[in-house]
Structures are given as C-alpha cells and as structure tokens.
Scaffold this motif. Structure first.
Motif, PDB file in Angstrom:
ATOM      1  N   THR A  96      -2.052   3.073  -9.839  1.00  0.00           N
ATOM      2  CA  THR A  96      -2.496   1.823  -9.213  1.00  0.00           C
ATOM      3  C   THR A  96      -1.308   1.037  -8.670  1.00  0.00           C
ATOM      4  O   THR A  96      -1.339   0.554  -7.527  1.00  0.00           O
ATOM      5  CB  THR A  96      -3.281   0.966 -10.230  1.00  0.00           C
ATOM      6  OG1 THR A  96      -4.419   1.713 -10.665  1.00  0.00           O
ATOM      7  CG2 THR A  96      -3.730  -0.350  -9.619  1.00  0.00           C
ATOM      8  N   LYS A  97      -0.252   0.926  -9.459  1.00  0.00           N
ATOM      9  CA  LYS A  97       0.940   0.198  -9.011  1.00  0.00           C
ATOM     10  C   LYS A  97       1.585   0.886  -7.812  1.00  0.00           C
ATOM     11  O   LYS A  97       2.008   0.226  -6.856  1.00  0.00           O
ATOM     12  CB  LYS A  97       1.951   0.087 -10.153  1.00  0.00           C
ATOM     13  CG  LYS A  97       1.513  -0.828 -11.269  1.00  0.00           C
ATOM     14  CD  LYS A  97       2.525  -0.816 -12.405  1.00  0.00           C
ATOM     15  CE  LYS A  97       2.063  -1.664 -13.572  1.00  0.00           C
ATOM     16  NZ  LYS A  97       3.025  -1.605 -14.700  1.00  0.00           N
ATOM     17  N   ASP A 138      -0.497   0.339  -4.668  1.00  0.00           N
ATOM     18  CA  ASP A 138      -0.327  -1.032  -4.178  1.00  0.00           C
ATOM     19  C   ASP A 138       0.983  -1.176  -3.406  1.00  0.00           C
ATOM     20  O   ASP A 138       1.026  -1.821  -2.351  1.00  0.00           O
ATOM     21  CB  ASP A 138      -0.355  -2.031  -5.339  1.00  0.00           C
ATOM     22  CG  ASP A 138      -1.745  -2.202  -5.938  1.00  0.00           C
ATOM     23  OD1 ASP A 138      -2.735  -1.767  -5.304  1.00  0.00           O
ATOM     24  OD2 ASP A 138      -1.838  -2.759  -7.056  1.00  0.00           O
ATOM     25  N   GLU A 146       0.627   0.526  -0.027  1.00  0.00           N
ATOM     26  CA  GLU A 146      -0.150  -0.312   0.882  1.00  0.00           C
ATOM     27  C   GLU A 146       0.713  -1.445   1.425  1.00  0.00           C
ATOM     28  O   GLU A 146       0.627  -1.787   2.606  1.00  0.00           O
ATOM     29  CB  GLU A 146      -1.388  -0.869   0.175  1.00  0.00           C
ATOM     30  CG  GLU A 146      -2.495   0.144   0.021  1.00  0.00           C
ATOM     31  CD  GLU A 146      -3.743  -0.437  -0.624  1.00  0.00           C
ATOM     32  OE1 GLU A 146      -4.071  -1.615  -0.352  1.00  0.00           O
ATOM     33  OE2 GLU A 146      -4.376   0.285  -1.408  1.00  0.00           O
ATOM     34  N   ARG A 147       1.551  -2.010   0.553  1.00  0.00           N
ATOM     35  CA  ARG A 147       2.454  -3.076   0.988  1.00  0.00           C
ATOM     36  C   ARG A 147       3.423  -2.565   2.054  1.00  0.00           C
ATOM     37  O   ARG A 147       3.684  -3.242   3.053  1.00  0.00           O
ATOM     38  CB  ARG A 147       3.220  -3.628  -0.221  1.00  0.00           C
ATOM     39  CG  ARG A 147       3.963  -4.909   0.091  1.00  0.00           C
ATOM     40  CD  ARG A 147       4.550  -5.530  -1.139  1.00  0.00           C
ATOM     41  NE  ARG A 147       5.902  -5.007  -1.302  1.00  0.00           N
ATOM     42  CZ  ARG A 147       6.597  -5.043  -2.417  1.00  0.00           C
ATOM     43  NH1 ARG A 147       6.061  -5.544  -3.507  1.00  0.00           N
ATOM     44  NH2 ARG A 147       7.820  -4.576  -2.464  1.00  0.00           N
TER      45      ARG A 147
END
Length: 149
Positions: free
Chosen positions: A61-62, A65, A68-69
């Motif tokens: 998940t991290k 993220d 995506e950033r």
C-alpha cells in the motif's frame, strides 16, 4: 529499468481512468486479482499466509501510494521553469528512494516468515502480474494506429 517502465505505464493508464468511484472500484479489482495471482504463485501454507499478508499489504500500500505520487508529479504542467523542474526531479528521486527503502524493509520482514526463496518468487510473481496486466490493457485498446507518413 523495465520494471520502472512497467509501473509507470500501469499507473499512467490507471491515472487516465480518472479519480472517481469507478477508479477506486477498478483499483480494488486489480488489487484483488494481484492478491489471487500472488497466492497461487507462492503456494503459501495457512500459517505463512496468516503472517505474510499483513506485512505484504502494509508495504505494498505504501509503495503504491508513492508510485501514484510520482505519476502525479510527472503529469503536472508540461512547461516548467528550471527551478520547478529541479524540484520535480528531487521529489521523484526522493519517492524512488523511499520505495527502495520500503522494499528492503519488506524483504527483511518477509524472509523469516516465508523464506528467501519465496521472497524471490514473490518478486517474480509481481513482475509477471504487472506484465500480464499491461498485456491485457494493450489488448483492450486494440492494435496501434498505422504510422503516419
């Protein structure tokens, strides 16, 4: 390098879907397919799976993220001043370093749980999943347009 390109392409495609509820549903569907694929490839025992999935999900998940950033950074306005471009490069490098740190921590936590051989198999399974997903997305779009003269 190919893995970075695959992740970039995957997230650029996902980014084009929009940020609506539909996007969240598709993202969750892909995540479910990824979990099923990894489960099948690793053949975890029930004891391994019970310990593996919380660790894997925390880091995955991290990492997602952060990726995506990175993509959002690349999708910002195209014409940048040198200062803005330098800042964007530094932010992308920072995110990439964080991703590598997280992957290293994840491996360190997973090796005692499933063994080094399955950690290697996990990395292969993730790459294979992304490759298959990209191929499926390419097939959906149809053949590329003919080259222009």
């Amino acid at each position: 390098m190919k893995t970075k390109f695959l992740y970039l392409f995957l997230f650029l495609f996902i980014a084009n879907w929009g940020f609506s509820q539909d996007f969240k549903e598709k993202k969750e569907k892909i995540r479910g397919l990824k979990i099923a694929f990894i489960s099948q490839k690793l053949s975890l025992t029930p004891e391994e799976a019970e310990k593996f999935w919380p660790v894997y999900n925390k880091y995955d998940t991290k990492i997602m993220d952060l990726k995506e950033r990175q993509i959002k950074l690349r999708l910002k306005k195209k014409e940048l001043t040198d200062e803005e471009a330098l800042k964007q490069i530094e932010e992308a490098e920072h995110a990439e370093a964080e991703i590598m740190t997280l992957k290293k921590k994840m491996r360190t936590e997973l090796i005692p749980i499933i063994g080094a051989d399955k950690v290697v198999a996990l990395e292969r399974a993730e790459q294979e999943f992304h490759r298959k997903l990209l191929n499926k997305l390419k097939d959906r779009k149809g053949p590329p347009p003919p080259p222009r003269d």
